[in-house]
Design a protein around this motif. Structure first.
Motif, PDB file in Angstrom:
ATOM      1  N   ALA A  56      -5.733  -7.962 -17.166  1.00  0.00           N
ATOM      2  CA  ALA A  56      -7.031  -8.337 -17.432  1.00  0.00           C
ATOM      3  C   ALA A  56      -8.053  -7.923 -16.629  1.00  0.00           C
ATOM      4  O   ALA A  56      -9.508  -8.739 -16.529  1.00  0.00           O
ATOM      5  CB  ALA A  56      -5.966  -9.024 -15.933  1.00  0.00           C
ATOM      6  N   THR A  57      -8.315  -6.993 -15.392  1.00  0.00           N
ATOM      7  CA  THR A  57      -9.235  -6.550 -15.006  1.00  0.00           C
ATOM      8  C   THR A  57      -9.972  -5.886 -15.821  1.00  0.00           C
ATOM      9  O   THR A  57     -11.249  -6.313 -15.941  1.00  0.00           O
ATOM     10  CB  THR A  57      -9.223  -4.968 -14.063  1.00  0.00           C
ATOM     11  OG1 THR A  57      -7.827  -5.648 -12.535  1.00  0.00           O
ATOM     12  CG2 THR A  57      -9.949  -4.366 -13.410  1.00  0.00           C
ATOM     13  N   VAL A  58     -10.309  -5.157 -17.006  1.00  0.00           N
ATOM     14  CA  VAL A  58     -11.054  -4.800 -18.203  1.00  0.00           C
ATOM     15  C   VAL A  58     -11.107  -5.995 -19.062  1.00  0.00           C
ATOM     16  O   VAL A  58     -12.091  -5.929 -19.423  1.00  0.00           O
ATOM     17  CB  VAL A  58      -9.574  -3.622 -19.230  1.00  0.00           C
ATOM     18  CG1 VAL A  58     -11.076  -3.383 -19.983  1.00  0.00           C
ATOM     19  CG2 VAL A  58      -9.403  -2.932 -18.835  1.00  0.00           C
ATOM     20  N   ASP A  59     -10.122  -6.987 -19.576  1.00  0.00           N
ATOM     21  CA  ASP A  59     -10.307  -8.243 -20.402  1.00  0.00           C
ATOM     22  C   ASP A  59     -11.572  -9.048 -18.784  1.00  0.00           C
ATOM     23  O   ASP A  59     -12.756  -9.595 -19.813  1.00  0.00           O
ATOM     24  CB  ASP A  59      -9.351  -9.541 -19.892  1.00  0.00           C
ATOM     25  CG  ASP A  59      -9.607 -10.163 -21.260  1.00  0.00           C
ATOM     26  OD1 ASP A  59     -10.023  -9.947 -21.994  1.00  0.00           O
ATOM     27  OD2 ASP A  59      -9.695 -11.136 -20.774  1.00  0.00           O
TER      28      ASP A  59
ATOM     29  N   ARG B 222       2.416  -3.980 -11.114  1.00  0.00           N
ATOM     30  CA  ARG B 222       1.695  -4.909 -11.724  1.00  0.00           C
ATOM     31  C   ARG B 222       1.517  -5.120 -12.769  1.00  0.00           C
ATOM     32  O   ARG B 222       0.498  -4.932 -13.867  1.00  0.00           O
ATOM     33  CB  ARG B 222       0.929  -4.980 -10.829  1.00  0.00           C
ATOM     34  CG  ARG B 222       0.527  -5.427  -9.056  1.00  0.00           C
ATOM     35  CD  ARG B 222      -0.317  -5.714  -7.961  1.00  0.00           C
ATOM     36  NE  ARG B 222       0.268  -5.075  -7.095  1.00  0.00           N
ATOM     37  CZ  ARG B 222      -0.573  -5.312  -5.952  1.00  0.00           C
ATOM     38  NH1 ARG B 222      -1.487  -5.685  -6.564  1.00  0.00           N
ATOM     39  NH2 ARG B 222      -0.351  -5.314  -4.280  1.00  0.00           N
ATOM     40  N   PRO B 223       2.627  -5.940 -14.186  1.00  0.00           N
ATOM     41  CA  PRO B 223       2.023  -5.388 -15.029  1.00  0.00           C
ATOM     42  C   PRO B 223       1.191  -7.083 -15.721  1.00  0.00           C
ATOM     43  O   PRO B 223       0.944  -7.469 -15.316  1.00  0.00           O
ATOM     44  CB  PRO B 223       3.469  -6.417 -15.945  1.00  0.00           C
ATOM     45  CG  PRO B 223       4.865  -6.101 -14.430  1.00  0.00           C
ATOM     46  CD  PRO B 223       3.545  -5.927 -13.531  1.00  0.00           C
TER      47      PRO B 223
ATOM     48  N   ALA C 295       1.025  -0.967   0.074  1.00  0.00           N
ATOM     49  CA  ALA C 295       0.297   0.227   0.100  1.00  0.00           C
ATOM     50  C   ALA C 295       1.081   1.122  -0.113  1.00  0.00           C
ATOM     51  O   ALA C 295       0.403   2.619  -1.022  1.00  0.00           O
ATOM     52  CB  ALA C 295      -0.657  -0.162   1.090  1.00  0.00           C
ATOM     53  N   LYS C 296       2.278   1.197   0.744  1.00  0.00           N
ATOM     54  CA  LYS C 296       2.473   2.505   0.935  1.00  0.00           C
ATOM     55  C   LYS C 296       3.115   2.280  -0.606  1.00  0.00           C
ATOM     56  O   LYS C 296       3.745   3.618  -1.113  1.00  0.00           O
ATOM     57  CB  LYS C 296       3.448   1.935   2.115  1.00  0.00           C
ATOM     58  CG  LYS C 296       5.048   1.456   1.621  1.00  0.00           C
ATOM     59  CD  LYS C 296       6.435   1.582   3.242  1.00  0.00           C
ATOM     60  CE  LYS C 296       7.530   0.649   2.398  1.00  0.00           C
ATOM     61  NZ  LYS C 296       7.258  -1.242   2.088  1.00  0.00           N
ATOM     62  N   ASN C 297       3.361   2.339  -1.642  1.00  0.00           N
ATOM     63  CA  ASN C 297       3.975   1.866  -2.766  1.00  0.00           C
ATOM     64  C   ASN C 297       3.250   2.241  -3.989  1.00  0.00           C
ATOM     65  O   ASN C 297       3.868   3.027  -5.279  1.00  0.00           O
ATOM     66  CB  ASN C 297       5.372   0.482  -2.790  1.00  0.00           C
ATOM     67  CG  ASN C 297       6.672   0.710  -2.194  1.00  0.00           C
ATOM     68  OD1 ASN C 297       7.226   1.854  -1.342  1.00  0.00           O
ATOM     69  ND2 ASN C 297       6.394  -0.668  -1.620  1.00  0.00           N
ATOM     70  N   LEU C 298       2.381   1.867  -3.349  1.00  0.00           N
ATOM     71  CA  LEU C 298       1.041   2.733  -4.921  1.00  0.00           C
ATOM     72  C   LEU C 298       0.620   3.430  -3.983  1.00  0.00           C
ATOM     73  O   LEU C 298      -0.469   3.804  -3.594  1.00  0.00           O
ATOM     74  CB  LEU C 298       0.648   0.869  -5.185  1.00  0.00           C
ATOM     75  CG  LEU C 298       1.087  -0.297  -5.326  1.00  0.00           C
ATOM     76  CD1 LEU C 298      -0.008  -1.341  -5.228  1.00  0.00           C
ATOM     77  CD2 LEU C 298       1.811  -0.065  -6.890  1.00  0.00           C
ATOM     78  N   ASN C 299       0.080   4.821  -5.105  1.00  0.00           N
ATOM     79  CA  ASN C 299      -0.317   5.684  -5.200  1.00  0.00           C
ATOM     80  C   ASN C 299      -1.067   6.182  -6.376  1.00  0.00           C
ATOM     81  O   ASN C 299      -1.648   7.148  -6.207  1.00  0.00           O
ATOM     82  CB  ASN C 299       0.812   6.917  -4.442  1.00  0.00           C
ATOM     83  CG  ASN C 299       1.308   6.313  -2.921  1.00  0.00           C
ATOM     84  OD1 ASN C 299       0.587   6.391  -1.973  1.00  0.00           O
ATOM     85  ND2 ASN C 299       2.450   6.382  -3.592  1.00  0.00           N
TER      86      ASN C 299
END
Length: 343
Positions: free
Chosen positions: A243-246, A237-238, A224-228
């Protein structure tokens, strides 16, 4: 009966941050130790109470305060988590201390298939399994995905007003709370209330209705601290956002429905845009519970919204829960739920 699908039910009650108890029908919520102290917040630790049989049409998860008062997860859990304070003195003001965190009601754990959701048209708005054409709804496994690919849930005290036309997509709201995808590592449980950090949003259009999908991460997650931002997710997270859209595009296809469409050409909007959507849907919710707009069939009974004409008493809330079937053993699930679909 398949243990993989029944695991989230075994605790009976779920905690806000802690692990499930061995007790089958009661757990006292508590906060877990978190290494990232700047994300700690004082928050209500909600309890839940199961009624009916899991994997049946009578199954419900009701919500309670630590004092045992029944509440609505839709209307009585605050949207924004309270800031941490020490002896009523605000914590030292730093940028990170003032990261706004939102409460998320988890409806569906990652990797599971049962389409659980807040029952917006029932008193106290318990979590229940969706029913379509008289059958319990399970989302299909779209290869290579197994069930939902994130913890899926809703932001309380938000509402996508079906009478409001979005200025960017010209679509009206879907009459539900705002949906959230928690991309954290923990696999949550139905009814768990977590605090999330918002990262971005996807404008999904479901059969002509606006159905925003907030992308967020559990504030207690090590990442969480690294994702802003949504770009941080894309870089670290390549393939996750693609994948979410798909997933959202295809998940209804096995049921004979067309692919879902998206605003902004399927591109994620940033955190600031997401927060504006959250603010807007929160205002729509306020109008809803204060009878300032057409309720569109929504059950607005609540125990905490000041000046709401839909306030009702603790005793009335108890009657709602006590009239529901007692908790029983989970029903078996059809092996068809495990089937792979290639679309």
């Amino acid at each position: 009966m398949r243990p993989l699908f029944l695991r989230p039910w075994l605790g009976g009650l779920v905690t806000a941050f802690g692990p499930l108890s061995a007790s089958r029908n009661k757990v006292v919520s508590r906060a877990a130790a978190v290494p990232h102290l700047h994300y700690l917040r004082k928050t209500m630790h909600y309890q839940t109470e199961q009624r009916g049989h899991p994997h049946s049409t009578d199954y419900r998860i009701y919500f309670k305060t630590p004092g045992g008062k029944y509440i609505s997860p839709f209307h009585d859990i605050p949207l924004i988590a309270e800031s941490e304070q020490d002896n009523d003195v605000p914590a030292k003001k730093t940028k990170r201390d003032h990261e706004v965190l939102y409460n998320m009601v988890v409806e569906v754990p990652r990797w599971s298939n049962a389409k659980l959701e807040i029952a917006t048209k029932e008193p106290l708005n318990p979590v229940k399994q969706d029913v379509k054409k008289g059958k319990l709804r399970y989302v299909a496994n779209i290869f290579p995905h197994k069930g939902y690919i994130w913890n899926y849930g809703a932001l309380p005290q938000t509402w996508e007003d079906p009478n409001h036309k979005d200025k960017d997509t010209s679509c009206c709201g879907d009459n539900d709370p705002l949906d959230v995808c928690d991309i954290g590592a923990q696999v949550c449980s139905p009814g768990q209330v977590i605090q999330v950090k918002v990262l971005g949003i996807l404008a999904m259009i479901d059969e002509g209705e606006m159905d925003w999908k907030v992308i967020a991460i559990n504030a207690n997650d090590p990442d969480a601290k690294n994702l802003n931002s949504i770009e941080d997710v894309r870089k670290s997270r390549p393939g996750h956002l693609e994948a979410t859209v798909d997933w959202f595009r295809k998940y209804k296809v096995p049921d004979g429905k067309p692919e879902n469409q998206f605003g902004f050409n399927g591109q994620f909007k940033d955190k600031d845009f997401a927060i504006e959507v959250i603010k807007s849907t929160h205002e729509h919710w306020k109008a809803l519970v204060h009878s300032q707009t057409n309720a569109a069939g929504i059950e607005c009974k609540n125990l905490s919204c000041c000046d709401s004409p839909f306030r009702f008493s603790d005793d009335e809330a108890k009657v709602v829960v006590q009239s529901a079937p007692v908790f029983g053993s989970p029903y078996s699930v059809s092996p068809e739920v495990d089937k792979w679909h290639f679309v």
